[in-house]
Design a protein around this motif. Structure first.
Motif, short mmCIF file in Angstrom:
data_model
loop_
_atom_site.label_atom_id
_atom_site.label_comp_id
_atom_site.label_asym_id
_atom_site.label_seq_id
_atom_site.Cartn_x
_atom_site.Cartn_y
_atom_site.Cartn_z
N UNK A 81 15.58 -35.76 -0.96
CA UNK A 81 16.00 -34.36 -1.11
C UNK A 81 17.31 -34.14 -0.36
N UNK A 82 18.20 -33.41 -0.99
CA UNK A 82 19.45 -33.03 -0.32
C UNK A 82 19.37 -31.55 0.00
N UNK A 83 19.52 -31.22 1.27
CA UNK A 83 19.43 -29.83 1.71
C UNK A 83 20.84 -29.33 2.01
N UNK A 84 21.18 -28.18 1.45
CA UNK A 84 22.51 -27.63 1.71
C UNK A 84 22.46 -26.56 2.78
N UNK A 85 23.26 -26.77 3.82
CA UNK A 85 23.40 -25.77 4.88
C UNK A 85 24.84 -25.28 4.79
N UNK A 86 25.02 -24.04 4.32
CA UNK A 86 26.38 -23.60 4.00
C UNK A 86 26.92 -24.55 2.95
N UNK A 87 28.08 -25.14 3.20
CA UNK A 87 28.67 -26.06 2.22
C UNK A 87 28.42 -27.52 2.61
N UNK A 88 27.52 -27.76 3.55
CA UNK A 88 27.27 -29.12 4.02
C UNK A 88 25.98 -29.67 3.39
N UNK A 89 26.09 -30.85 2.78
CA UNK A 89 24.92 -31.47 2.14
C UNK A 89 24.27 -32.45 3.12
N UNK A 90 22.98 -32.27 3.34
CA UNK A 90 22.25 -33.12 4.29
C UNK A 90 21.22 -33.95 3.54
N UNK A 91 21.24 -35.26 3.81
CA UNK A 91 20.28 -36.14 3.15
C UNK A 91 20.93 -37.00 2.08
N UNK A 92 22.24 -36.85 1.92
CA UNK A 92 22.99 -37.68 0.97
C UNK A 92 23.67 -38.82 1.71
N UNK A 93 24.86 -39.19 1.23
CA UNK A 93 25.57 -40.32 1.82
C UNK A 93 26.14 -39.98 3.20
N UNK A 94 26.51 -38.72 3.35
CA UNK A 94 27.16 -38.35 4.61
C UNK A 94 26.17 -38.22 5.77
N UNK A 95 26.54 -38.80 6.89
CA UNK A 95 25.77 -38.62 8.12
C UNK A 95 26.33 -37.37 8.79
N UNK A 96 25.50 -36.37 8.96
CA UNK A 96 25.98 -35.05 9.39
C UNK A 96 25.70 -34.82 10.88
N UNK A 97 26.73 -34.40 11.58
CA UNK A 97 26.52 -34.12 13.01
C UNK A 97 26.60 -32.62 13.27
N UNK A 98 25.53 -32.10 13.88
CA UNK A 98 25.50 -30.71 14.34
C UNK A 98 25.71 -30.76 15.85
N UNK A 99 26.52 -29.87 16.38
CA UNK A 99 26.75 -29.89 17.82
C UNK A 99 27.08 -28.50 18.31
N UNK A 100 26.87 -28.31 19.61
CA UNK A 100 27.16 -27.01 20.21
C UNK A 100 26.33 -26.85 21.47
#
Ligand code: PEP
Ligand code: MN
Length: 337
Positions: A81-100
């Motif tokens: 499953x690919x989950x979209x957060x805003x315009x960011x796709x999570x669960x696809x090819x991209x390794x996504x970093x959330x920070x703050x």
């Protein structure tokens, strides 16, 4: 139970099966796949009358789902499953970093950190406006003011925001500002909160409870999907053990275990998972290597003065180094950053 439709089944046939399921008082969940659509049946107490559904037009087969969790399982949906957060796709090819920051403390602090993590390569901004604290005397977060600050940081940086809803009463407000709603470790089995977030229109980042088994973790995710929210990201954040050198024990082995059983994306939080700044980068490398779809990292421009979780917060420089390292590792794993 899962009704698998034939390849090329018409929308009408799919609707027909869904109506037949609902006519029996069950809930139907259409799960479009690459090859064919499947329809999950939940809400049945006993066995479902298989021949009734097998004989409906467009149906290929009706198969029982063996796990207690249904909609989160790969049996029901084999593709990731690919989950979209805003315009960011999570669960696809991209390794996504959330920070703050752990907590939103002020507009100035949040903007400094947001600009720094964006520059380093973060794709999402994290930060708590409502904080679950062990002590009632600790900083509890800025509340709605914190959400407004996060929205201002999003406005400036373009980073979608992930922020926690602490209780059912708070979801309406958090949902209005957030791009993804975080459910914290201590709330993983807050079933009314899960049900409410299951009705939310925003995706959910569900953290693993501090003593939750994998089965319990997936069952909590099932609550969200059962209410109709399919945008769920699981997050391993460490479990309580006898470790005397870290705040929690980051269970990296759960990542491939989840991937085998579920189609949902998985994040790893090495900040809470270790509780120590010097261990966050090595465990981030490990998390990427075991197949995490993303990382969630606490960053503060002056960790020593942070109002919460200073000891595990990276400086912006340390965070930039972490991202640079993950950028080198990602291609080896067939991923981009
Ligand atoms: C957080 O992300 O700051 C947090 C409180 O996380 P957890 O629920 O995993 O402790
Ligand atoms: Mn924290």
């Amino acid at each position: 139970m899962l009704v698998v439709m034939r390849q090329g089944a018409s929308a009408e046939q799919i609707q027909g099966v869904m109506r037949a399921i609902e006519a029996r008082g069950f809930k139907a969940h259409a799960i479009p796949g690459e090859q064919r659509t499947a329809i999950g049946i939940t809400g049945n107490r006993g066995a479902v009358d298989r021949p009734v559904f097998e004989s409906l037009p467009g149906v290929l087969e009706v198969i029982p789902v063996t796990h207690a969790y249904k909609l989160v399982s790969r049996e029901v949906k084999p593709e990731d499953t690919i989950v979209r957060v805003g315009d960011v796709a999570i669960g696809g090819r991209e390794l996504v970093i959330a920070a703050g920051p752990c907590a939103v403390e002020s507009l100035e602090q949040t903007l400094i950190v947001a600009r720094a993590v964006k520059k380093a390569g973060a794709r999402l901004l994290r930060g708590g406006a409502f904080k679950p604290r062990t002590s009632p005397y600790s900083f509890q977060g800025l509340g709605e003011e914190g959400l407004r600050i996060l929205a201002a940081a999003r406005e400036e940086t373009g980073l979608p925001i992930v922020t926690e809803a602490l209780d059912v009463e708070g979801v309406d407000l958090v949902e209005r500002y957030a791009d993804a709603i975080q459910i914290g470790a201590r709330n993983m089995q807050n079933f009314s909160l899960l049900r409410r977030c299951g009705k939310a229109r925003k995706p959910v980042l569900l953290k693993r409870g501090i003593a939750a088994t994998l089965e319990e973790f997936l069952m909590s995710a099932e609550y969200l999907l059962a209410e109709g929210n399919y945008g769920v990201i699981l997050c391993e954040r460490g479990v309580r053990t006898f470790s005397d050198y870290s705040r929690n024990t980051l269970d990296l082995a759960v990542v491939p275990a989840v991937k085998q059983l579920s189609h949902l994306p998985v994040f790893v939080d090495p900040s809470h998972g270790t509780g120590r700044r010097d261990k966050v980068t090595p465990l981030s490398r490990g998390a990427a290597a075991v197949g995490a779809d993303g990382l969630i990292i606490e960053v503060h421009h002056d960790p020593d003065t942070a109002l919460s979780d200073g000891p595990q917060s990276l400086t912006p420089e340390m965070f930039a180094s972490l991202v640079a390292q993950i950028r080198q590792i990602a291609p080896v794993l067939g991923r981009s950053l």
